[in-house]
Design an enzyme around this catalytic site. Structure first.
Site, PDB file in Angstrom:
ATOM      1  N   PRO A 115       0.797  -1.233   0.000  1.00 20.81           N
ATOM      2  CA  PRO A 115       0.000   0.000   0.000  1.00 20.81           C
ATOM      3  C   PRO A 115       0.829   1.281   0.000  1.00 20.81           C
ATOM      4  O   PRO A 115       0.857   2.039   0.979  1.00 20.81           O
ATOM      5  CB  PRO A 115      -0.831  -0.139   1.276  1.00 20.81           C
ATOM      6  CG  PRO A 115       0.054  -0.923   2.197  1.00 20.81           C
ATOM      7  CD  PRO A 115       0.788  -1.893   1.307  1.00 20.81           C
ATOM      8  N   CYS A 116       1.483   1.567  -1.116  1.00 20.97           N
ATOM      9  CA  CYS A 116       2.354   2.733  -1.193  1.00 20.97           C
ATOM     10  C   CYS A 116       1.575   4.043  -1.066  1.00 20.97           C
ATOM     11  O   CYS A 116       2.173   5.075  -0.771  1.00 20.97           O
ATOM     12  CB  CYS A 116       3.201   2.694  -2.450  1.00 20.97           C
ATOM     13  SG  CYS A 116       2.285   2.597  -3.978  1.00 20.97           S
ATOM     14  N   HIS A 117       0.248   3.996  -1.239  1.00 21.66           N
ATOM     15  CA  HIS A 117      -0.542   5.215  -1.030  1.00 21.66           C
ATOM     16  C   HIS A 117      -0.500   5.661   0.432  1.00 21.66           C
ATOM     17  O   HIS A 117      -0.796   6.808   0.724  1.00 21.66           O
ATOM     18  CB  HIS A 117      -1.993   5.000  -1.492  1.00 21.66           C
ATOM     19  CG  HIS A 117      -2.730   3.962  -0.718  1.00 21.66           C
ATOM     20  ND1 HIS A 117      -2.571   2.609  -0.958  1.00 21.66           N
ATOM     21  CD2 HIS A 117      -3.621   4.070   0.300  1.00 21.66           C
ATOM     22  CE1 HIS A 117      -3.346   1.929  -0.123  1.00 21.66           C
ATOM     23  NE2 HIS A 117      -3.984   2.795   0.648  1.00 21.66           N
TER      24      HIS A 117
END
Length: 146
Positions: A115-117
């Site tokens: 989940p790089c967001h």
């Protein structure tokens, strides 16, 4: 093979490229999937309703050792929480490598499952491969932005 599911809350489709059970890539697309995918459907439900994050056998063979360390840290960020690029660098045993973490996030082949967001700049949201608007919508779905 590429299959997917629509994520109504984002107005996008989530597509999954795989060879058997081995996941090669997960990405967003404005195009509707040609075939449904159970994993993509589970991820879409997770995005919109929460619950446990779906598990999958991610093929990290094309990732560098640094990317693998960074992705392991990012996968540990719980839904509804965030870290800065600098914090991720520290936890990946690379203090001072915030920009390199940003490059690793831009190359992330597994949207949502890594989940790089949830990784933010120290002074704002930072970038996102699918655009600032999508990053903010994802964070809103997780309760980080109102």
């Amino acid at each position: 093979m590429t299959e997917g599911a629509t994520v109504p809350g984002l107005g996008l489709s989530l597509l999954v490229e795989h060879e058997g059970n081995r996941i090669k890539r997960i990405f967003f697309s404005p195009d509707a999937p040609e075939r449904p995918c159970r994993l993509a459907e589970e991820i879409a439900v997770y995005l919109e309703q929460g619950g446990p994050c779906p598990q999958a056998d991610l093929d990290l063979s094309l990732c560098t050792d640094f990317q693998k360390r960074v992705y392991a840290v990012v996968r540990s960020i719980p839904r509804g929480e965030t870290m800065t690029y600098g914090q991720v660098a520290e936890l990946a045993n690379s203090p001072g490598a915030a920009r390199a973490v940003g490059r690793a996030m831009a190359a992330n082949p597994f949207a949502i499952l890594i989940p790089c967001h949830r990784v933010l700049a120290k002074d704002g949201p930072g970038g996102y491969a699918y655009g600032q608007d999508i990053k903010e919508r994802l964070l809103r779905l997780e309760g980080q932005i109102r």
